[in-house]
Scaffold this motif. Structure first.
Motif, short mmCIF file in Angstrom:
data_model
loop_
_atom_site.label_atom_id
_atom_site.label_comp_id
_atom_site.label_asym_id
_atom_site.label_seq_id
_atom_site.Cartn_x
_atom_site.Cartn_y
_atom_site.Cartn_z
N LYS A 169 44.94 -82.05 47.25
CA LYS A 169 44.23 -83.11 47.72
C LYS A 169 43.46 -83.16 49.07
O LYS A 169 42.32 -83.66 49.15
CB LYS A 169 45.02 -84.58 47.56
N ASN A 170 43.92 -82.35 50.05
CA ASN A 170 43.15 -82.17 51.32
C ASN A 170 42.60 -80.85 51.69
O ASN A 170 42.26 -80.97 52.70
CB ASN A 170 44.50 -82.76 52.46
N VAL A 204 30.74 -68.50 51.74
CA VAL A 204 32.19 -69.38 51.38
C VAL A 204 32.76 -70.00 52.52
O VAL A 204 32.46 -69.83 53.57
CB VAL A 204 32.97 -68.31 50.87
N GLY A 205 33.46 -70.98 52.23
CA GLY A 205 34.24 -71.89 53.31
C GLY A 205 35.24 -72.53 52.87
O GLY A 205 35.76 -72.64 51.63
N LEU A 206 35.85 -73.24 53.74
CA LEU A 206 37.00 -73.96 53.63
C LEU A 206 37.17 -75.40 54.28
O LEU A 206 36.50 -75.41 55.47
CB LEU A 206 38.37 -73.07 53.78
N GLN A 207 37.37 -76.42 53.91
CA GLN A 207 37.27 -77.69 54.38
C GLN A 207 38.68 -78.42 54.19
O GLN A 207 39.32 -78.23 53.26
CB GLN A 207 36.45 -78.65 53.84
N ILE A 208 39.26 -79.21 55.32
CA ILE A 208 40.32 -79.70 55.33
C ILE A 208 40.10 -81.36 55.57
O ILE A 208 39.34 -81.72 56.43
CB ILE A 208 41.42 -79.48 56.59
N TYR A 209 40.51 -82.01 54.61
CA TYR A 209 40.11 -83.55 54.65
C TYR A 209 41.14 -84.15 55.36
O TYR A 209 42.29 -84.43 54.83
CB TYR A 209 39.74 -84.08 53.15
N LEU A 210 41.01 -85.07 56.46
CA LEU A 210 41.84 -85.80 57.05
C LEU A 210 41.57 -87.14 56.93
O LEU A 210 40.73 -87.83 57.48
CB LEU A 210 41.94 -85.39 58.53
N ALA A 211 42.31 -87.78 56.07
CA ALA A 211 42.00 -89.20 55.76
C ALA A 211 42.47 -90.11 56.72
O ALA A 211 43.36 -90.00 57.38
CB ALA A 211 42.46 -89.71 54.35
#
Length: 214
Positions: A169-170, A204-211
């Protein structure tokens, strides 16, 4: 009966989409980074009669790493900043030049979610400095300069289209196809002409989603 099944199916899909893409809601911070590589073809100032007569062109292999942070100002729309740092080797008429560049690059991106995926177009503009060292011929002075160190002011406009897969999810794993248009401007005393470069590649990349939990 068929209409009832269609309505239930639509509600189920909407429910999944709502659960899956809460990370794309307003107020979410994104922290991550990317790597990219690509082939570059260069064109130099038309006033450069030496290059025009000799038919010299450049081929570049570029490697870039770019940490970034963004914020969703509204649902699905993020505005952020990247700090791209690149190292490249440029082959210019058989001679090689090593270059290092650091930039600050604001970026805007819009997400279009579906299933566990999200498609996104993005635009960015970068300003920075490029440092290079090489042996090269100066068409302005007519001299061959050995082991010359140069500094250039650079700017770049970039457009890309990418796809993100949410492995949780994140956390999203991204791939982006992009095209860049950049310009380098050297000091007049360096004896080197300004250059315009168009490049295309894949990163290419990576994202972390901090709600933002309220």
């Amino acid at each position: 009966m068929k209409r009832f099944i269609c309505v239930i199916s639509a509600l189920f899909i909407l429910s999944i989409a709502h659960q899956s893409f809460g990370q794309l809601e307003k107020g979410t911070f994104l922290v991550g980074g990317s790597m990219d590589f690509g082939k570059v073809d260069g064109e130099y100032s038309k006033s450069n009669s030496y290059l025009a007569q000799s038919g010299i062109s450049s081929k570049i292999f570029n490697f870039n790493i770019s940490p970034d942070v963004s914020y969703l100002v509204i649902d699905r729309l993020s505005i952020g900043i990247m700090l791209p740092t690149s190292y490249r080797i440029e082959e210019f008429d058989g001679d090689k030049t090593k270059r290092f560049k650091f930039s600050i690059e604001p970026r805007i991106r819009y997400y279009i979610p579906f299933g566990n995926w999200a498609l996104f177009p993005e635009l960015s503009y970068a300003i920075g400095k490029e440092y290079s060292r090489a042996d090269f011929y100066s068409p302005l002075t007519g001299d061959f300069i050995e082991d010359k160190k140069l500094v250039a002011n650079s700017n770049k406009f970039s457009f890309g289209v990418g796809l993100s897969y949410f492995i949780t999810k994140n956390v999203g794993l991204e791939g982006t196809v992009y095209i860049d248009k950049s310009e380098n401007k050297y000091d007049e005393d360096d004896g080197r002409l300004d250059g315009d470069i168009t490049s295309a590649g894949f990163r290419v990349g990576l994202q972390i989603y901090l709600a933002n939990k309220e």
